[in-house]
Design a protein around this motif. Sequence first.
Motif, PDB file in Angstrom:
ATOM      1  N   PHE A  50      -7.511   9.022  -2.012  1.00 55.81           N
ATOM      2  CA  PHE A  50      -8.183   7.764  -1.806  1.00 55.81           C
ATOM      3  C   PHE A  50      -7.477   6.890  -2.606  1.00 55.81           C
ATOM      4  O   PHE A  50      -7.737   5.782  -2.810  1.00 55.81           O
ATOM      5  N   ARG A  51      -6.286   7.210  -3.171  1.00 58.37           N
ATOM      6  CA  ARG A  51      -5.616   6.168  -4.014  1.00 58.37           C
ATOM      7  C   ARG A  51      -4.752   5.139  -3.108  1.00 58.37           C
ATOM      8  O   ARG A  51      -4.512   5.459  -1.975  1.00 58.37           O
ATOM      9  N   CYS A 100     -11.470   2.440   8.282  1.00 56.68           N
ATOM     10  CA  CYS A 100     -10.522   2.601   7.145  1.00 56.68           C
ATOM     11  C   CYS A 100     -10.964   3.617   6.188  1.00 56.68           C
ATOM     12  O   CYS A 100     -10.016   4.187   5.422  1.00 56.68           O
ATOM     13  N   ILE A 101     -12.016   3.962   5.774  1.00 57.37           N
ATOM     14  CA  ILE A 101     -12.450   5.055   5.065  1.00 57.37           C
ATOM     15  C   ILE A 101     -12.106   6.344   5.556  1.00 57.37           C
ATOM     16  O   ILE A 101     -11.663   7.413   4.920  1.00 57.37           O
ATOM     17  N   ARG A 158     -10.486  12.305   9.934  1.00 58.59           N
ATOM     18  CA  ARG A 158     -10.937  12.542   8.373  1.00 58.59           C
ATOM     19  C   ARG A 158     -10.480  14.010   7.861  1.00 58.59           C
ATOM     20  O   ARG A 158     -11.009  15.023   8.178  1.00 58.59           O
ATOM     21  N   LYS A 214       0.692  -1.183   0.065  1.00 59.50           N
ATOM     22  CA  LYS A 214      -0.111   0.095   0.058  1.00 59.50           C
ATOM     23  C   LYS A 214       0.832   1.478   0.007  1.00 59.50           C
ATOM     24  O   LYS A 214       0.682   2.119  -0.531  1.00 59.50           O
ATOM     25  N   ARG A 252      -6.110  -0.287   1.392  1.00 63.94           N
ATOM     26  CA  ARG A 252      -6.565   0.198   2.731  1.00 63.94           C
ATOM     27  C   ARG A 252      -7.550  -0.550   3.211  1.00 63.94           C
ATOM     28  O   ARG A 252      -7.545  -0.932   4.361  1.00 63.94           O
ATOM     29  N   ILE A 253      -8.440  -0.723   2.516  1.00 66.04           N
ATOM     30  CA  ILE A 253      -9.760  -1.596   2.825  1.00 66.04           C
ATOM     31  C   ILE A 253      -9.247  -3.075   3.345  1.00 66.04           C
ATOM     32  O   ILE A 253      -9.842  -3.392   4.559  1.00 66.04           O
ATOM     33  N   GLN A 276      -8.210   6.928   5.253  1.00 64.70           N
ATOM     34  CA  GLN A 276      -7.539   6.987   4.145  1.00 64.70           C
ATOM     35  C   GLN A 276      -6.884   8.321   3.621  1.00 64.70           C
ATOM     36  O   GLN A 276      -5.519   8.404   3.298  1.00 64.70           O
ATOM     37  N   LEU A 313      -7.084   2.919  -1.793  1.00 66.24           N
ATOM     38  CA  LEU A 313      -8.148   2.553  -0.768  1.00 66.24           C
ATOM     39  C   LEU A 313      -8.484   1.162  -0.974  1.00 66.24           C
ATOM     40  O   LEU A 313      -8.806   0.494  -0.057  1.00 66.24           O
ATOM     41  N   GLN A 314      -7.940   0.287  -1.984  1.00 65.96           N
ATOM     42  CA  GLN A 314      -8.472  -0.852  -2.173  1.00 65.96           C
ATOM     43  C   GLN A 314      -7.670  -1.801  -1.305  1.00 65.96           C
ATOM     44  O   GLN A 314      -8.084  -2.578  -0.406  1.00 65.96           O
ATOM     45  N   GLN A 324       1.155   4.316  -2.972  1.00 62.93           N
ATOM     46  CA  GLN A 324       1.114   5.564  -2.820  1.00 62.93           C
ATOM     47  C   GLN A 324       2.298   6.514  -2.880  1.00 62.93           C
ATOM     48  O   GLN A 324       2.250   7.653  -3.494  1.00 62.93           O
TER      49      GLN A 324
END
Length: 346
Positions: free
Chosen positions: A310-311, A271-272, A212, A72, A316-317, A275, A313-314, A76
Amino acid sequence: MIQRSTRRLPILVAVAWIVSLSSSSRMVVDASTSAGGAALSALRDIDLRYFVAGGTCAAFSHGVTTPIDVVKTRIQADPERYNKGLIAATKSIIQTEGPSALLGGLGPTVVGYGVEGAMKFGVYEVSKPILKSMLSTASKNRDALAFMVASVFAGAIAALLLCPMESLRIKQVTDPSFAEDSIVTGIPKIVAQDGIISLFGGVLAMLSKQVRCTRKTTSTAAISVPYTFGKQVSFDMLAAFFYQFFAKFMEVVNKWFVSVAAAACASLVACILSQPGDMILTETYRAETVAPFSKAVQEIWSRGKLMEFFRGLQARILHVGMIITSQLVVYDIVKQMLGLPATGSH
């Protein structure tokens, strides 16, 4: 004899009046300081078992997911090279650097997040009763407000303590010159190159990771909704809700189901929310010199505006979902092993 008693009567009345006045004053003082007294009582009853459970679960959950965190961070830090998704990036790292590259930064991750978890969970748990005792008992939302304030306070302390280890971890993952360094050699190396203040250069990014970030202009970032709230407060509330919902079926529904279900839901929220701050943190440390917070935000915004935050994010989830779910479940297990009640059950 009667005359002498008559002479003493005004004195006795005066003494009685003074005693009653002092008692009334004491009651007023006691009423006004009852909240403070309750807070001091809660402070004296700090339970260190929460710190032990928090440190254990955080070190474990972040340690076992280090390979995902490495991928991850690479996505980034170098989006042009790793632009084909999580699996392709993982294969590329293994082919070019070997499987051991996926364990980059394991040492500072375990140590840093062990300390961070101990403070985040410990301070959060011990702050809740103190804050509840200080708030008005007439408030309908007293518990929720106390939990929110406690989560922000705990998240800020944990972020500050985590900063040095997180700076070393990102250096080890993104800078080949740090790849062979340990905690003992890596931290002094950063200090020698950039100064001791550089270890805390990402403190605003860490705080934005705890909260956030939403981008409104090219030079400022609005901060809201604490990350720790997304994880710990939602876990508290969801676990309590599930226990109430399944109250009639608890003989059939195992309590571990409640822990896992509440933890999974809390992980999705957290997680959202975290991010954008995580992206800012990577941008802060990926260059040779630590970038100021505002410059890191501007750089990310210039590359792709809001969606650039949000790059990854997959990844990171998957990463944060695994971390938080396992972390909260382990936290509940360790708490109960130490004799503490399960989250939401009391």
